[in-house]
Design a protein around this motif. Structure first.
Motif, PDB file in Angstrom:
ATOM      1  N   GLU A  21       0.836  -1.201   0.000  1.00  0.00           N
ATOM      2  CA  GLU A  21       0.000   0.000   0.000  1.00  0.00           C
ATOM      3  C   GLU A  21       0.871   1.251   0.000  1.00  0.00           C
ATOM      4  O   GLU A  21       0.565   2.235  -0.695  1.00  0.00           O
ATOM      5  N   GLU A  63     -10.276   6.360  -9.379  1.00  0.00           N
ATOM      6  CA  GLU A  63     -10.253   5.031  -8.767  1.00  0.00           C
ATOM      7  C   GLU A  63      -9.118   4.914  -7.757  1.00  0.00           C
ATOM      8  O   GLU A  63      -9.314   4.382  -6.650  1.00  0.00           O
ATOM      9  N   ASP A  64      -7.932   5.403  -8.130  1.00  0.00           N
ATOM     10  CA  ASP A  64      -6.793   5.351  -7.204  1.00  0.00           C
ATOM     11  C   ASP A  64      -7.052   6.226  -5.984  1.00  0.00           C
ATOM     12  O   ASP A  64      -6.705   5.860  -4.856  1.00  0.00           O
ATOM     13  N   ARG A 102      -9.426   4.455  -3.669  1.00  0.00           N
ATOM     14  CA  ARG A 102      -8.782   3.324  -3.006  1.00  0.00           C
ATOM     15  C   ARG A 102      -7.928   3.795  -1.826  1.00  0.00           C
ATOM     16  O   ARG A 102      -7.994   3.223  -0.736  1.00  0.00           O
ATOM     17  N   ASP A 113     -10.050   4.928   1.028  1.00  0.00           N
ATOM     18  CA  ASP A 113     -10.552   3.773   1.781  1.00  0.00           C
ATOM     19  C   ASP A 113      -9.494   3.241   2.736  1.00  0.00           C
ATOM     20  O   ASP A 113      -9.800   2.884   3.886  1.00  0.00           O
ATOM     21  N   TRP A 114      -8.252   3.165   2.287  1.00  0.00           N
ATOM     22  CA  TRP A 114      -7.172   2.702   3.171  1.00  0.00           C
ATOM     23  C   TRP A 114      -7.057   3.605   4.396  1.00  0.00           C
ATOM     24  O   TRP A 114      -6.924   3.116   5.524  1.00  0.00           O
TER      25      TRP A 114
END
Length: 329
Positions: A250, A268-269, A272, A275-276
């Motif tokens: 990550e 999208e990145d 993501r 979310d992390w």
């Protein structure tokens, strides 16, 4: 911004010119103030003036209003520059000024607002105010420079302590320390020496909470794009905390993302990585740090205002500061 204060700001700013290019400048100067904003710093300054004995309708209150106009004008010209420096998309729910008019014109409009800020200081005619406003500019510029230098130099070898050092300069002085001190000066009082330590702690809490909101707020209420700090490469407490704990895969994906220009960062990145951050516990840990700084700052501020002539107004300041560190928009 409260209507009477916006009116005061507008009395300083020119409105009409026969030459269309200069008319555009005037319109751009009025743009950010007219978009509203909460007027947090101006309200704190006026509350400090009340706590130190200033009554509405008096000459001292008029001076306090001009100082409140000063911090509002400061806020708005700094935001124009900040949006350019961060390549921001939005401000207060509308396109950032440089997105509509281009960087050169927006930069010039910010410079013009800076000049009118000093006109408000002159109207206030409060001994000591000039020096306080200078300190506000110096400390804010230092903190902003640190923040921008990290982005410019691609620095990610930073710690949460580095972040706190930066926001104590970038945010604390113009958000809390100087408004408190200017309010006291408007009353003819000597500002408490404890305002600095209290304001530094509370300013850090305010900025951490603002960073948290950039990840978690309702986009319709927040007024800026959610995740904008991430796209701009901001070194926030959440990101630095997460990087210390993130799995190697990550972390590598994150650093690759950050090497890309903002326009090339895919939605999208971005989602993501958001979310992390949200699921890692970093947001909760950051809010815990904000809460700790808020408790420290509130205790110091309560002691500093213990002998204030208007105790009810002093309690109002404490309530306002508590809300800043826990607000939801």
């Amino acid at each position: 911004m409260r209507p009477d204060l916006l009116d005061r700001v507008h009395t300083l700013l020119p409105a009409h010119h026969a030459r269309p290019e200069i008319q555009l400048l005037y319109d751009m100067m009025r743009d950010y103030p007219a978009r509203g904003g909460k007027g947090i710093r101006a309200e704190l300054l006026l509350a400090s003036a009340r706590a130190h004995g200033v009554r509405e309708g008096t000459p001292a209150w008029e001076q306090a209003l001009w100082l409140a106009a000063t911090v509002e004008l400061f806020q708005n010209w700094v935001l124009i520059h900040d949006d350019i420096e961060d390549d921001s998309e939005e401000r207060r729910g509308q396109p950032a000024l440089h997105r509509t008019h281009g960087v050169p014109l927006a930069l010039n409009a910010g410079d013009a607002l800076h000049a009118y800020m000093w006109a408000a200081v002159a109207r206030a005619n409060v001994p000591g105010a000039f020096e306080e406003v200078l300190q506000m500019i110096h400390r804010t510029a230092e903190g902003q420079h640190v923040d921008l230098a990290w982005v410019e130099h691609g620095r990610w070898d930073l710690t949460p302590a580095d972040y706190l050092d930066m926001v104590r300069l970038k945010t604390a002085y113009y958000t809390v320390v100087v408004p408190l001190r200017l309010g006291a000066l408007a009353a003819g009082a000597t500002p408490s020496a404890a305002f600095e330590a209290a304001g530094v702690a509370l300013g850090a809490a305010f900025q951490i909470r603002d960073d948290v909101l950039n990840l978690t707020a309702d986009a319709g209420v927040y007024g800026k794009e959610i995740g904008g700090d991430l796209q701009e490469g901001k070194r926030t407490l959440m990101v630095l905390d997460w990087l210390e704990r993130a799995p190697a895969s990550e972390r590598a994906a994150f650093l690759t993302y950050m090497q890309q220009p903002r326009a090339q960062k895919s939605p999208e990145d971005t989602r993501r990585i958001l979310d992390w951050l949200r699921t890692s516990g970093a947001v909760d840990r950051a809010q815990a740090v904000a809460d700790e700084h808020a408790r420290t700052g509130l205790a110091l501020l309560d002691a500093a205002l213990a002998d204030a002539p208007d105790r009810a107004a002093a309690l109002g300041i404490l309530a306002q500061m508590q809300q800043l560190a826990t607000r939801h928009a």
